[in-house]
Structures are given as structure tokens and as C-alpha cells.
Motif scaffolding. Structure first.
Motif, PDB file in Angstrom:
ATOM      1  N   MET A 171      41.627 -17.617  58.678  1.00 60.87           N
ATOM      2  CA  MET A 171      40.954 -16.453  59.263  1.00 60.87           C
ATOM      3  C   MET A 171      41.739 -15.931  60.463  1.00 60.87           C
ATOM      4  O   MET A 171      42.704 -16.529  60.901  1.00 60.87           O
ATOM      5  N   THR A 172      41.295 -14.864  60.972  1.00 62.64           N
ATOM      6  CA  THR A 172      41.902 -14.250  62.160  1.00 62.64           C
ATOM      7  C   THR A 172      40.758 -13.760  63.032  1.00 62.64           C
ATOM      8  O   THR A 172      39.592 -13.841  62.637  1.00 62.64           O
ATOM      9  N   LEU A 173      41.117 -13.234  64.184  1.00 59.88           N
ATOM     10  CA  LEU A 173      40.097 -12.678  65.068  1.00 59.88           C
ATOM     11  C   LEU A 173      39.300 -11.572  64.356  1.00 59.88           C
ATOM     12  O   LEU A 173      38.070 -11.547  64.419  1.00 59.88           O
ATOM     13  N   GLN A 174      40.015 -10.696  63.659  1.00 59.28           N
ATOM     14  CA  GLN A 174      39.338  -9.593  62.952  1.00 59.28           C
ATOM     15  C   GLN A 174      38.334 -10.109  61.924  1.00 59.28           C
ATOM     16  O   GLN A 174      37.223  -9.602  61.826  1.00 59.28           O
ATOM     17  N   SER A 175      38.741 -11.126  61.162  1.00 56.55           N
ATOM     18  CA  SER A 175      37.831 -11.607  60.116  1.00 56.55           C
ATOM     19  C   SER A 175      36.656 -12.379  60.717  1.00 56.55           C
ATOM     20  O   SER A 175      35.543 -12.324  60.197  1.00 56.55           O
ATOM     21  N   VAL A 176      36.873 -13.078  61.832  1.00 53.72           N
ATOM     22  CA  VAL A 176      35.749 -13.755  62.492  1.00 53.72           C
ATOM     23  C   VAL A 176      34.743 -12.717  62.999  1.00 53.72           C
ATOM     24  O   VAL A 176      33.529 -12.869  62.827  1.00 53.72           O
ATOM     25  N   ARG A 177      35.265 -11.644  63.568  1.00 53.18           N
ATOM     26  CA  ARG A 177      34.368 -10.561  64.014  1.00 53.18           C
ATOM     27  C   ARG A 177      33.581  -9.972  62.849  1.00 53.18           C
ATOM     28  O   ARG A 177      32.382  -9.692  62.970  1.00 53.18           O
ATOM     29  N   ALA A 178      34.260  -9.798  61.718  1.00 51.50           N
ATOM     30  CA  ALA A 178      33.586  -9.249  60.535  1.00 51.50           C
ATOM     31  C   ALA A 178      32.501 -10.202  60.031  1.00 51.50           C
ATOM     32  O   ALA A 178      31.406  -9.765  59.660  1.00 51.50           O
ATOM     33  N   GLU A 179      32.796 -11.501  60.047  1.00 50.76           N
ATOM     34  CA  GLU A 179      31.806 -12.504  59.615  1.00 50.76           C
ATOM     35  C   GLU A 179      30.596 -12.507  60.556  1.00 50.76           C
ATOM     36  O   GLU A 179      29.456 -12.639  60.117  1.00 50.76           O
ATOM     37  N   ILE A 180      30.856 -12.385  61.859  1.00 51.84           N
ATOM     38  CA  ILE A 180      29.755 -12.336  62.828  1.00 51.84           C
ATOM     39  C   ILE A 180      28.871 -11.118  62.542  1.00 51.84           C
ATOM     40  O   ILE A 180      27.642 -11.226  62.510  1.00 51.84           O
ATOM     41  N   ALA A 181      29.514  -9.982  62.292  1.00 52.29           N
ATOM     42  CA  ALA A 181      28.748  -8.757  61.996  1.00 52.29           C
ATOM     43  C   ALA A 181      27.898  -8.941  60.738  1.00 52.29           C
ATOM     44  O   ALA A 181      26.737  -8.523  60.694  1.00 52.29           O
ATOM     45  N   LYS A 182      28.472  -9.601  59.744  1.00 58.22           N
ATOM     46  CA  LYS A 182      27.761  -9.834  58.487  1.00 58.22           C
ATOM     47  C   LYS A 182      26.547 -10.748  58.707  1.00 58.22           C
ATOM     48  O   LYS A 182      25.446 -10.481  58.230  1.00 58.22           O
ATOM     49  N   ALA A 183      26.774 -11.832  59.454  1.00 60.70           N
ATOM     50  CA  ALA A 183      25.673 -12.770  59.729  1.00 60.70           C
ATOM     51  C   ALA A 183      24.579 -12.092  60.545  1.00 60.70           C
ATOM     52  O   ALA A 183      23.386 -12.346  60.335  1.00 60.70           O
ATOM     53  N   CYS A 184      24.970 -11.219  61.475  1.00 61.08           N
ATOM     54  CA  CYS A 184      23.981 -10.502  62.282  1.00 61.08           C
ATOM     55  C   CYS A 184      23.158  -9.568  61.410  1.00 61.08           C
ATOM     56  O   CYS A 184      21.932  -9.497  61.546  1.00 61.08           O
ATOM     57  N   GLN A 185      23.843  -8.888  60.512  1.00 62.11           N
ATOM     58  CA  GLN A 185      23.132  -7.976  59.612  1.00 62.11           C
ATOM     59  C   GLN A 185      22.113  -8.746  58.766  1.00 62.11           C
ATOM     60  O   GLN A 185      20.963  -8.337  58.655  1.00 62.11           O
TER      61      GLN A 185
ATOM     62  N   VAL B 246      28.824 -17.939  70.209  1.00 58.56           N
ATOM     63  CA  VAL B 246      29.488 -18.847  69.275  1.00 58.56           C
ATOM     64  C   VAL B 246      30.845 -19.199  69.866  1.00 58.56           C
ATOM     65  O   VAL B 246      31.505 -18.359  70.470  1.00 58.56           O
ATOM     66  N   ARG B 247      31.238 -20.452  69.717  1.00 56.06           N
ATOM     67  CA  ARG B 247      32.518 -20.919  70.282  1.00 56.06           C
ATOM     68  C   ARG B 247      33.462 -21.213  69.122  1.00 56.06           C
ATOM     69  O   ARG B 247      33.319 -22.210  68.437  1.00 56.06           O
ATOM     70  N   VAL B 248      34.399 -20.303  68.886  1.00 53.35           N
ATOM     71  CA  VAL B 248      35.238 -20.402  67.693  1.00 53.35           C
ATOM     72  C   VAL B 248      36.716 -20.527  68.080  1.00 53.35           C
ATOM     73  O   VAL B 248      37.243 -19.672  68.793  1.00 53.35           O
ATOM     74  N   GLY B 249      37.338 -21.611  67.611  1.00 51.83           N
ATOM     75  CA  GLY B 249      38.745 -21.847  67.910  1.00 51.83           C
ATOM     76  C   GLY B 249      39.633 -21.697  66.691  1.00 51.83           C
ATOM     77  O   GLY B 249      40.283 -20.670  66.489  1.00 51.83           O
ATOM     78  N   SER B 250      39.639 -22.733  65.849  1.00 51.44           N
ATOM     79  CA  SER B 250      40.612 -22.774  64.745  1.00 51.44           C
ATOM     80  C   SER B 250      40.482 -21.606  63.767  1.00 51.44           C
ATOM     81  O   SER B 250      41.486 -21.167  63.202  1.00 51.44           O
ATOM     82  N   ALA B 251      39.298 -21.071  63.561  1.00 48.09           N
ATOM     83  CA  ALA B 251      39.151 -19.932  62.645  1.00 48.09           C
ATOM     84  C   ALA B 251      39.858 -18.687  63.179  1.00 48.09           C
ATOM     85  O   ALA B 251      40.218 -17.797  62.416  1.00 48.09           O
ATOM     86  N   ILE B 252      40.077 -18.633  64.498  1.00 44.29           N
ATOM     87  CA  ILE B 252      40.796 -17.492  65.078  1.00 44.29           C
ATOM     88  C   ILE B 252      42.292 -17.791  65.182  1.00 44.29           C
ATOM     89  O   ILE B 252      43.132 -17.000  64.770  1.00 44.29           O
ATOM     90  N   PHE B 253      42.590 -18.957  65.760  1.00 43.00           N
ATOM     91  CA  PHE B 253      43.981 -19.248  66.139  1.00 43.00           C
ATOM     92  C   PHE B 253      44.721 -20.117  65.121  1.00 43.00           C
ATOM     93  O   PHE B 253      45.908 -20.345  65.266  1.00 43.00           O
ATOM     94  N   GLY B 254      44.023 -20.653  64.142  1.00 39.60           N
ATOM     95  CA  GLY B 254      44.632 -21.597  63.222  1.00 39.60           C
ATOM     96  C   GLY B 254      44.416 -23.017  63.717  1.00 39.60           C
ATOM     97  O   GLY B 254      43.878 -23.223  64.808  1.00 39.60           O
ATOM     98  N   GLU B 255      44.835 -23.974  62.944  1.00 39.85           N
ATOM     99  CA  GLU B 255      44.628 -25.383  63.307  1.00 39.85           C
ATOM    100  C   GLU B 255      45.392 -25.715  64.592  1.00 39.85           C
ATOM    101  O   GLU B 255      46.456 -25.181  64.853  1.00 39.85           O
TER     102      GLU B 255
END
Ligand SMILES: *Cc1c(COP(=O)(O)O)cnc(C)c1O
Length: 216
Positions: free
Chosen positions: A1-15, A204-213
Motif C-alpha cells: 500500500m501507499t499513503l494514497q491507498s491508506v487514505r482511500a481505505e480510510i474513506a471507504k471504512a468511514c463511508q 489510526v496509527r499506520v506504519g508499514s501499510a504506508i512506508f513498507g516493511e
């Protein structure tokens, strides 16, 4: 994932949870990441970051703040009482208040530096002996000490046991926050932030999904 996709997932979960996307703050966990990775996230508009070591935060963030003064840095790791002075100087939010001695030391240091940082109390929802956090039954007493000392406690934070279903822990933290009248929750990491949003988390505290392992 990347920052953009994490943001998109957050938006989806919020919806799905019928919540406004702005009701969830993404804390990008940049521990063990180089300055270049943090700069890349800053260029994509990310401003809220989490670090778990005072020393590491101190070596990375002062330079970044010169360029991006609106960074909001969260302390998400165990905080030793002898690091409180440095922590109050470098962080903007302390998420890991978990014992009376720390609460009192933070309150004194915040008065000294005139930096009254918002805080979360970390709750050890799984009652794991090796993990930081106050036991749920001791939460009211710790909150009393925090209020008495003048600490600004705004919410609760937890890190569920790795080998257990996070749902139970998220639901317990939400219930505890409700009981003690706190509005904010910090729960959910790369593997389960979507679930945490269902349980009403505000951070939410997200590390590896944004920056990689991370390479430890
Ligand atoms: C490392 C860490 C995270 C982020 O974990 P990921 O699984 O990489 O998203 C979140 N919270 C705390 C307290 C951490 O130490």
C-alpha cells in the motif's frame, strides 16, 4: 500500500460506518523510517506522524519542522520518566500515559516548559505483562491522578495482543472511553485500521501499510 491507498481505505471504512472521513486522523507511524520517506509523505500533504522513541524523534523531526512547521508529532511508544523533559519538548501529543509516576512527571514538565500537550491514556486491554498500558480496572484511579495533576487527557489508546482478534479489544476500549467520558480513541494499525474505524476510533496509527516493511 501507499499513503494514497491508506487514505482511500480510510474513506471507504468511514463511508461503510456512516462517518465523515475527517472524523478519523491518520497518524503515519514513521519509526525506523529515514527522513527521505517522511519528506515524501509530507509532500503528499501528510502532517500527523507517530514515533515510538524519544531519541529517534529528536534526531529526525527538528529539521523537518523548520520546513513544515505544522507537523503534529505523536509519542506512541513506552515513555521512560527520565525522558519526559525531551519528550515534552519534541512531541505535540503523548498517547502513552500509563502510570501515575509518568502522569505526574509530565504535568510538572509541561508547566515548566509551558507546553500543555493533549494526552491519551494507554490501556493494556489484553493485560499482557510485557506491554505498557494501565489495566482496565485501574483506569479510573489513573484518570483521577491525571486530572488532579492538570494533565489534558483527551482519549484512550490501545495495542491489542498480536495473536488475538482485535475486535474484542477495540470494543472494550470504546466502552471504557464511553464510561469515563473521553471522546477520542487511538486504535488500529496497518492490519486492522478498517476494523478500528467500525468501532469508532478517531485516530489510526499506520506504519508499514504506508512506508513498507521496517528493517529492524
Ligand atoms: C509500530 C507501531 C504502529 C504501526 O504499526 P504497523 O503495523 O506498521 O502499522 C502503531 N502503533 C504503535 C504503538 C506502534 O509501535
Amino acid at each position: 500500500m501507499t499513503l494514497q491507498s491508506v487514505r482511500a481505505e480510510i474513506a471507504k471504512a468511514c463511508q461503510a460506518a456512516v462517518r465523515a472521513p475527517e472524523s478519523v486522523t491518520l497518524v503515519a507511524v514513521s519509526k525506523s523510517q529515514p527522513i527521505s520517506a517522511i519528506e515524501a509523505a509530507l509532500q503528499e500533504g501528510q502532517r500527523v506522524f507517530g514515533e515510538n522513541k524519544v531519541q529517534e524523534a529528536e534526531t529526525k523531526f527538528p529539521a523537518l519542522r523548520k520546513k513544515y512547521p505544522d507537523i503534529e508529532l505523536h509519542c506512541i511508544g513506552y515513555l521512560q520518566t527520565n525522558k519526559v523533559k525531551m519528550a515534552v519538548g519534541i512531541f505535540d501529543v503523548i498517547e502513552t500515559v500509563d502510570r501515575t509516576s509518568l502522569a505526574e512527571a509530565l504535568a510538572i514538565e509541561m508547566k515548566r516548559q509551558h507546553r500543555f500537550l493533549p494526552c491519551f491514556v494507554q490501556v493494556n486491554t489484553g493485560e499482557e505483562p510485557q506491554k505498557g498500558g494501565i489495566a482496565p480496572r485501574d483506569l479510573p484511579a489513573l484518570l483521577y491522578v491525571c486530572r488532579d495533576a492538570g494533565l489534558r487527557i483527551e482519549g484512550l489508546m490501545c495495542i491489542p495482543p498480536v495473536d488475538e482478534d482485535a475486535d474484542t479489544h477495540f470494543s472494550l476500549l470504546a466502552k471504557l472511553a464511553d464510561e469515563v467520558g473521553l471522546a477520542k480513541l487511538s486504535m488500529g494499525m496497518s492490519a486492522d485500521f478498517m476494523t478500528a474505524i467500525r468501532y469508532g476510533t478517531t485516530h489510526v496509527r499506520v506504519g508499514s501499510a504506508i512506508f513498507g516493511e521496517r528493517n529492524f
